[in-house]
Every structure is written in structure tokens, then in C-alpha cells.
Design an enzyme around this catalytic site. Sequence first.
Site, short mmCIF file in Angstrom:
data_model
loop_
_atom_site.label_atom_id
_atom_site.label_comp_id
_atom_site.label_asym_id
_atom_site.label_seq_id
_atom_site.Cartn_x
_atom_site.Cartn_y
_atom_site.Cartn_z
N HIS A 181 31.37 49.62 43.25
CA HIS A 181 30.72 48.46 43.85
C HIS A 181 29.83 48.89 45.19
O HIS A 181 29.24 47.99 45.97
CB HIS A 181 31.84 47.37 44.19
CG HIS A 181 32.08 46.69 42.63
ND1 HIS A 181 31.18 46.25 41.85
CD2 HIS A 181 33.47 46.58 42.18
CE1 HIS A 181 31.83 45.82 40.88
NE2 HIS A 181 33.37 46.01 41.03
N ASP B 230 33.43 49.97 32.97
CA ASP B 230 34.28 48.99 33.76
C ASP B 230 33.71 47.52 33.48
O ASP B 230 32.63 47.15 33.16
CB ASP B 230 34.08 49.39 35.18
CG ASP B 230 34.96 48.54 36.09
OD1 ASP B 230 36.09 49.00 36.57
OD2 ASP B 230 34.92 47.29 36.34
N HIS C 47 33.29 45.13 35.25
CA HIS C 47 32.41 44.73 36.20
C HIS C 47 31.23 45.57 36.52
O HIS C 47 31.05 46.60 36.11
CB HIS C 47 33.31 44.92 37.72
CG HIS C 47 34.41 43.86 37.49
ND1 HIS C 47 35.62 44.36 37.43
CD2 HIS C 47 34.78 42.62 37.95
CE1 HIS C 47 36.74 43.50 37.49
NE2 HIS C 47 36.06 42.30 37.69
N ASP D 222 39.67 47.81 33.06
CA ASP D 222 39.89 46.53 33.19
C ASP D 222 39.13 45.40 32.22
O ASP D 222 39.31 44.40 32.21
CB ASP D 222 39.45 45.99 34.62
CG ASP D 222 38.02 46.40 35.21
OD1 ASP D 222 37.32 47.12 34.51
OD2 ASP D 222 37.88 46.24 36.30
ZN ZN Z 1 36.28 46.34 37.50
#
Ligand code: ZN
Length: 308
Positions: free
Chosen positions: A124, A161, A163, A244
Site C-alpha cells: 500500500h 493479497d 487488498h 488475507d
Molecule cells: Zn491485505
Amino acid sequence: MKTAIITTDTFLNHSTGLGHPERADRVSVIVDNLKKFKKQLIWKKPTKFDRKFLNITHNNKYVDMIESSFPKKGFSYLDGDTVISPGSKEATLDAVGSIITAIDGVQNKEFQNAFCAVRPPGHHAEKNKAMGFCIYNNVAVGAHYLIEKYKFNKIAIVDFDVHHGNGTQNIFHDNEKVLYISTHQYPYYPGTGTEQEKGKYNNIFNIPLPAGTTSEEYLNAYGFVLKKLKEFKPEFILFSAGFDAHKDDPLAQFQLKSKDFYDLTKRTLSLAKVFSKGKVVSILEGGYDLNALQESTEMHVRALVEFN
Ligand SMILES: [Zn+2]
């Protein structure tokens, strides 16, 4: 050749405060569990690295700002959920250093592939912005290192991931040497990751999937990741390995099982064998249920070990 695990205990001192999901136990349980592989693994600590690789990925001003933000005691907030403490300085540098060590080891034929068990995660973190528990974009520094030091021209980053790696996308938006592929829950945090975000050179490939995505649906969609890799023919593959997307993860709503991480890794490695001489380095991103994280990383590493 063998598989290497790159880790060190400085992550223990990257304290994020009571109740924070991105906590030291995450990496402790992974490392403890991987010890069962015994002689099948090489264990290495991250080495120091030339800061210029940080400055290619982020910019000088950002790196200076981060370096001066580590508190002498207590906590500082880089954004609403990105917390740093006195021990974070060493941990963030070791997280970056781990991918450098992993790449050097693969290039020197010390080992075939590697998994970096480190924190904080990185995907991120944008060129000039810390967010989502991420400070330096570890995998992005790795890709720049491959380009600068080893003169690679085709690097693929596969980000599974749950996200979207907005930071990695941001950093490589204009870089035709890097193909960034991401599967992720959408719409969801951080809000980016539509199919329309393609990068300047069509070098960004986003596969947004809805909440509730099952193993079968996910692995079907992963077919598009493999197809894109075949077209690109990467010389080196980096994994942004977040776990995740597991059904037990408290931070998202995919339904993957631990074994799915074995399958997706195996499938990717079969292409790495064809295009990149099996050169693969993986680095931990998310994953917040300790049991799921332990099982899933074991599956991922098992596939890396079996390649040898
Ligand atoms: Zn994540």
C-alpha cells in the site's frame, strides 16, 4: 538448490499498539511453523543495502520524512492505521533488506527461490505516501533492484493479497519493465484496482473480484494471471504474498482455503520454470488470522520447496 527463508527478529520491535491487526505474532507464528521443514530450507538474515534503492522507489523527501518520524518512545501515526514505534526503524529497513538479500541469493545461485517472512508489509505504500500498515514498498524496491543491479527488463509482480496494492501500482504506473498483476476484493479498501487502471504501457493488470469469492471462483480468475504472465514472459517473478484472502481472515471476505495458496503458487512456478529459470522471490504482505496465516504460508513455502 533449496528454498530460503529470509527473516530476522527485528520485526518484534515494530510495535503497532494493543489490538492492532498488523502485529508481531503474525511473523512469529509463521517462522515457528516453517522450522518443521528442517534441512529443506536455508535461513538467512537480511543484509544492509544501499539507500539509493529506497530513493529510486520513493523519493528523497519521503525517505527523509520517514527517517525523521520514528519516535523516541511511544507511537507516531503516518496515517490513520499506519503506526510506528522506536523499533520500527530497524524493522522497516530489514523488511526492505530481506528482498534484496533474497534476490542476491537467487542471482548468486545460493538458493533457487525465497520467501521473506517480514513486517511491516509494503504494497500500500506509494511513492510519497505511507498507508495501510505499509511504510516502504518492499516488493517495489526489489523490482527496482532487479532492474538497476541485475539489468532485468521484464519483472512480474504477482499480488494475491486480498487488498489491491495501490502503492505498487502507483510506483510502476509508468514503468514498462514491470508488469503488476493483482487479484483483490473490489469494491474494498483501498478503493483502487479497477480493470480500467492499466498503467501507461498496459503494464498494470487488475482482477477485481467480489466479496464472497470462493476457492473455485478465485482459481478460475487466477487463470487470467497465468495467461498474462505467459504473454509477458517475465525474467523474474516477485510475489506480493498476502494471505488475507483466506476464509478465516477478519479483514476481508474472500473464502479461500489454505491449500489454495499451494495451488496458485504451484501454477505460477510452472510458468517461472519456462520463462524465468524458476527465479522467484516472495515477500509477506497481509494475513491477519494467525492459524490461517500459519497454514497458508506453509502451503506457499511447500510449493516453493517442491520446485527444487
Ligand atoms: Zn491485505
